[in-house]
Scaffold this motif. Structure first.
Motif, PDB file in Angstrom:
ATOM      1  N   GLY A  90      70.022 -42.279  39.354  1.00 13.91           N
ATOM      2  CA  GLY A  90      68.907 -43.107  39.821  1.00 13.91           C
ATOM      3  C   GLY A  90      67.938 -43.582  38.765  1.00 13.91           C
ATOM      4  N   ALA A  91      68.249 -43.336  37.472  1.00 11.87           N
ATOM      5  CA  ALA A  91      67.354 -43.865  36.422  1.00 11.87           C
ATOM      6  C   ALA A  91      67.465 -45.388  36.415  1.00 11.87           C
ATOM      7  CB  ALA A  91      67.759 -43.307  35.065  1.00 11.87           C
ATOM      8  N   ILE A  92      66.366 -46.071  36.109  1.00 15.04           N
ATOM      9  CA  ILE A  92      66.475 -47.518  36.090  1.00 15.04           C
ATOM     10  C   ILE A  92      66.824 -48.034  34.695  1.00 15.04           C
ATOM     11  CG2 ILE A  92      65.021 -47.990  38.100  1.00 15.04           C
ATOM     12  CD1 ILE A  92      62.873 -48.804  36.054  1.00 15.04           C
ATOM     13  N   ASP A  93      66.611 -47.181  33.681  1.00 14.09           N
ATOM     14  CA  ASP A  93      66.956 -47.608  32.325  1.00 14.09           C
ATOM     15  C   ASP A  93      67.037 -46.406  31.388  1.00 14.09           C
ATOM     16  OD1 ASP A  93      67.490 -49.482  30.303  1.00 14.09           O
ATOM     17  OD2 ASP A  93      66.070 -50.875  31.205  1.00 14.09           O
ATOM     18  N   VAL A  94      67.746 -46.599  30.279  1.00 14.50           N
ATOM     19  CA  VAL A  94      67.794 -45.570  29.229  1.00 14.50           C
ATOM     20  C   VAL A  94      67.385 -46.269  27.930  1.00 14.50           C
ATOM     21  CG1 VAL A  94      69.238 -43.916  27.974  1.00 14.50           C
ATOM     22  CG2 VAL A  94      69.685 -44.360  30.395  1.00 14.50           C
ATOM     23  N   ILE A  95      66.333 -45.751  27.291  1.00 19.39           N
ATOM     24  CA  ILE A  95      65.842 -46.371  26.046  1.00 19.39           C
ATOM     25  C   ILE A  95      66.049 -45.409  24.896  1.00 19.39           C
ATOM     26  CG2 ILE A  95      63.767 -47.173  24.838  1.00 19.39           C
ATOM     27  CD1 ILE A  95      62.707 -48.252  27.370  1.00 19.39           C
TER      28      ILE A  95
ATOM     29  N   LEU B 106      60.845 -40.302  30.771  1.00 14.67           N
ATOM     30  CA  LEU B 106      61.321 -38.928  30.692  1.00 14.67           C
ATOM     31  C   LEU B 106      62.292 -38.730  29.524  1.00 14.67           C
ATOM     32  CD1 LEU B 106      61.629 -36.190  32.363  1.00 14.67           C
ATOM     33  CD2 LEU B 106      63.485 -37.335  33.573  1.00 14.67           C
ATOM     34  N   ASP B 107      62.019 -37.735  28.686  1.00 11.01           N
ATOM     35  CA  ASP B 107      62.923 -37.443  27.557  1.00 11.01           C
ATOM     36  C   ASP B 107      64.206 -36.790  28.086  1.00 11.01           C
ATOM     37  OD1 ASP B 107      63.785 -37.208  24.928  1.00 11.01           O
ATOM     38  OD2 ASP B 107      62.887 -35.238  24.665  1.00 11.01           O
ATOM     39  N   LEU B 108      65.327 -37.199  27.521  1.00 13.48           N
ATOM     40  CA  LEU B 108      66.622 -36.695  27.995  1.00 13.48           C
ATOM     41  C   LEU B 108      66.877 -35.256  27.550  1.00 13.48           C
ATOM     42  CD1 LEU B 108      69.132 -37.697  29.553  1.00 13.48           C
ATOM     43  CD2 LEU B 108      70.098 -38.405  27.399  1.00 13.48           C
ATOM     44  N   GLN B 109      66.424 -34.902  26.342  1.00 14.32           N
ATOM     45  CA  GLN B 109      66.717 -33.561  25.822  1.00 14.32           C
ATOM     46  C   GLN B 109      65.460 -32.728  25.718  1.00 14.32           C
ATOM     47  OE1 GLN B 109      69.268 -34.024  22.263  1.00 14.32           O
ATOM     48  NE2 GLN B 109      70.797 -33.153  23.625  1.00 14.32           N
ATOM     49  N   MET B 110      65.321 -31.819  26.679  1.00 17.08           N
ATOM     50  CA  MET B 110      64.159 -30.939  26.659  1.00 17.08           C
ATOM     51  C   MET B 110      64.602 -29.502  26.902  1.00 17.08           C
ATOM     52  SD  MET B 110      61.169 -32.987  28.663  1.00 17.08           S
ATOM     53  CE  MET B 110      62.143 -33.221  30.143  1.00 17.08           C
ATOM     54  N   PRO B 111      63.819 -28.506  26.433  1.00 11.94           N
ATOM     55  CA  PRO B 111      64.202 -27.120  26.687  1.00 11.94           C
ATOM     56  C   PRO B 111      64.108 -26.781  28.174  1.00 11.94           C
ATOM     57  CG  PRO B 111      62.409 -27.259  25.095  1.00 11.94           C
ATOM     58  CD  PRO B 111      62.600 -28.609  25.661  1.00 11.94           C
TER      59      PRO B 111
ATOM     60  N   PRO C 276      62.256 -40.312  46.039  1.00 11.25           N
ATOM     61  CA  PRO C 276      63.439 -41.147  45.741  1.00 11.25           C
ATOM     62  C   PRO C 276      63.093 -42.554  45.230  1.00 11.25           C
ATOM     63  CG  PRO C 276      63.577 -40.162  47.934  1.00 11.25           C
ATOM     64  CD  PRO C 276      62.204 -39.905  47.449  1.00 11.25           C
ATOM     65  N   ASP C 277      61.886 -43.037  45.544  1.00 11.64           N
ATOM     66  CA  ASP C 277      61.517 -44.399  45.131  1.00 11.64           C
ATOM     67  C   ASP C 277      60.895 -44.468  43.732  1.00 11.64           C
ATOM     68  OD1 ASP C 277      62.357 -45.399  47.578  1.00 11.64           O
ATOM     69  OD2 ASP C 277      60.427 -44.909  48.510  1.00 11.64           O
ATOM     70  N   LEU C 278      60.728 -43.314  43.108  1.00 11.08           N
ATOM     71  CA  LEU C 278      60.036 -43.276  41.814  1.00 11.08           C
ATOM     72  C   LEU C 278      60.904 -43.864  40.699  1.00 11.08           C
ATOM     73  CD1 LEU C 278      57.375 -42.081  40.670  1.00 11.08           C
ATOM     74  CD2 LEU C 278      58.647 -39.997  40.200  1.00 11.08           C
ATOM     75  N   PRO C 279      60.431 -44.950  40.049  1.00  9.35           N
ATOM     76  CA  PRO C 279      61.233 -45.495  38.936  1.00  9.35           C
ATOM     77  C   PRO C 279      61.160 -44.583  37.706  1.00  9.35           C
ATOM     78  CG  PRO C 279      59.635 -47.099  39.784  1.00  9.35           C
ATOM     79  CD  PRO C 279      59.235 -45.768  40.306  1.00  9.35           C
ATOM     80  N   VAL C 280      62.330 -44.231  37.159  1.00  8.59           N
ATOM     81  CA  VAL C 280      62.370 -43.336  35.999  1.00  8.59           C
ATOM     82  C   VAL C 280      63.115 -44.017  34.845  1.00  8.59           C
ATOM     83  CG1 VAL C 280      63.122 -41.084  35.109  1.00  8.59           C
ATOM     84  CG2 VAL C 280      62.370 -41.285  37.492  1.00  8.59           C
TER      85      VAL C 280
ATOM     86  N   LEU D  70      63.195 -34.917  40.280  1.00 14.00           N
ATOM     87  CA  LEU D  70      62.119 -35.891  40.534  1.00 14.00           C
ATOM     88  C   LEU D  70      62.519 -36.855  41.633  1.00 14.00           C
ATOM     89  CD1 LEU D  70      61.134 -36.613  36.820  1.00 14.00           C
ATOM     90  CD2 LEU D  70      59.632 -35.596  38.542  1.00 14.00           C
ATOM     91  N   LYS D  71      63.790 -37.262  41.620  1.00  7.40           N
ATOM     92  CA  LYS D  71      64.285 -38.181  42.655  1.00  7.40           C
ATOM     93  C   LYS D  71      64.316 -37.495  44.016  1.00  7.40           C
ATOM     94  CE  LYS D  71      65.054 -42.179  40.864  1.00  7.40           C
ATOM     95  NZ  LYS D  71      64.474 -43.383  41.496  1.00  7.40           N
ATOM     96  N   ALA D  72      64.519 -36.158  44.010  1.00  3.89           N
ATOM     97  CA  ALA D  72      64.498 -35.420  45.277  1.00  3.89           C
ATOM     98  C   ALA D  72      63.073 -35.374  45.823  1.00  3.89           C
ATOM     99  CB  ALA D  72      65.034 -34.018  45.062  1.00  3.89           C
TER     100      ALA D  72
END
Lengths: 220, 136
Positions: free
Chosen positions: B94-99, B50-55, B71-75, B66-68
């Motif tokens: 709840g994000a598992i990583d930031v790239i 998922l991109d952090l900056q979107m309109p 809740p088990d979805l890895p993002v 998405l987590k709502a």
């Protein structure tokens, strides 16, 4: 006077920072796409080494995409360069339409992030003497204030007309925008810029617009 | 492995999708968070990029929604300019990583493989503990 200039300079620094951050982000996005294309080319070469034929049409398309992204990045760098120079530009005679178009291009990404479309609606030239950077900064203060007060898609039109010895710059909003609130907050934050431009800001709730009235001829 | 890629830049998702397909990852891509919500409600994905900056709806708001929904979805979040504050906020949500962009495809695929392995191991433990089944 010194404190007003100081505040105008501080606002200018914030403006410069916001625009530079936004444009560098745009450049990084273009570079990210170029990076993925380079990676994809590498992937395709590796696959061809394993026997999968390399399509020349695919290569042409990838090359065209890279060219487009380089052009995109180059346009942003050009805009950033013009903006950087404008920060130290003195008072000049310019067409207001040119300032509107440049401001619209500068804030395009930030406006789009807030679902706002900006257009310039002018058929005739309205020249004025101004420090473009200060006027662009004041327009940005109005836009930024608007962005913080709206949700959902909206549109803005920049217009200008001569009014005796003044120029009236009109920021025309669509329905559902809290014009009065924007006017109050933007006038408060942008006060040093209004003073520097000798401008008066008047919200017009009936017409969903904010008018900035300032002299067409700038006298030191 | 089924991945949903969400980024408002069509050119970026097109080329990243191509690279993921070459790596035998089943990828669906959309250009807005709204489209992603609809897909996550209907279909199952192994992870979301998922991109952090979107309109309209930015990455952090989208992550929360998405987590709502699941809740088990890895993002995994993608960002042009990572800041520590944003990274911490993303992890709290709840994000598992930031790239950071530009993406290193090897790093990204490694992270996706890890998610897949963890998911398989989670299911194996669950099946073993609840039904006494052994997953091969």
């Amino acid at each position: 006077m010194i404190s007003i200039l100081g505040s105008a300079n501080t606002l200018g620094l914030f403006f410069f920072g916001s625009m530079s951050a936004s444009m560098s982000h745009e450049i990084k996005n273009a570079l990210a796409i170029i990076n993925e294309h380079a990676g994809l080319l590498d992937d395709l070469v590796r696959l061809s080494e394993k026997g999968k034929p390399l399509s020349t049409d695919r290569l042409k398309s990838l090359s065209a995409n890279i060219g487009r992204q380089v052009q995109r990045a180059d346009n942003i760098v050009g805009r950033l360069n013009r903006f950087a120079h404008s920060a130290r530009q003195p008072v000049i005679t310019t067409d207001t339409k040119e300032i509107f178009e440049f401001t619209a291009a500068l804030v395009d990404r930030l406006a789009s992030m807030n679902s706002v479309t900006i257009t310039v609606g002018m058929d005739v030239e309205v020249p004025m003497q101004v420090r473009p950077f200060v006027l662009e900064n004041l327009l940005w203060v109005c836009l930024k204030t608007m962005f913080s007060m709206i949700s959902g898609p909206h549109s803005i039109e920049f217009k200008a007309k001569k009014k005796d010895s003044d120029v009236a710059i009109i920021i025309q909003f669509d329905e559902g925008v809290p014009v009065e609130m924007i006017g109050v907050h933007a006038a408060q934050e942008g006060q040093p810029l209004l003073i520097a431009l000798r401008a008066v800001m008047s919200p017009d709730v009936q017409n969903n617009s904010i008018t900035l009235t300032m002299p067409r001829k700038f006298e030191e | 492995m089924k991945i949903l890629l969400v980024d408002d830049d069509q050119d970026f998702i097109d080329v990243l999708s191509d690279r993921m397909i070459i790596r035998e990852i089943d990828v669906t891509s959309v250009t807005s968070a709204k489209e992603a919500f609809g897909l996550v409600e209907k279909f199952s994905y192994d992870a979301i990029i998922l991109d952090l900056q979107m309109p309209e709806i930015d990455g952090l708001q989208a992550l929360e929604r998405l987590k709502a929904i699941n809740p088990d979805l890895p993002v995994i979040l993608l960002t042009g300019h990572a800041t520590v504050a944003k990274g911490v906020e993303a992890m709290k949500l709840g994000a598992i990583d930031v790239i950071e962009k530009p993406v290193d495809i090897r790093v990204l695929t490694e992270k996706l493989k890890k998610i897949n392995t963890q998911k398989k191991s989670w299911w194996a433990t669950k099946l073993h503990s609840t039904l006494g089944l052994k997953v091969l």
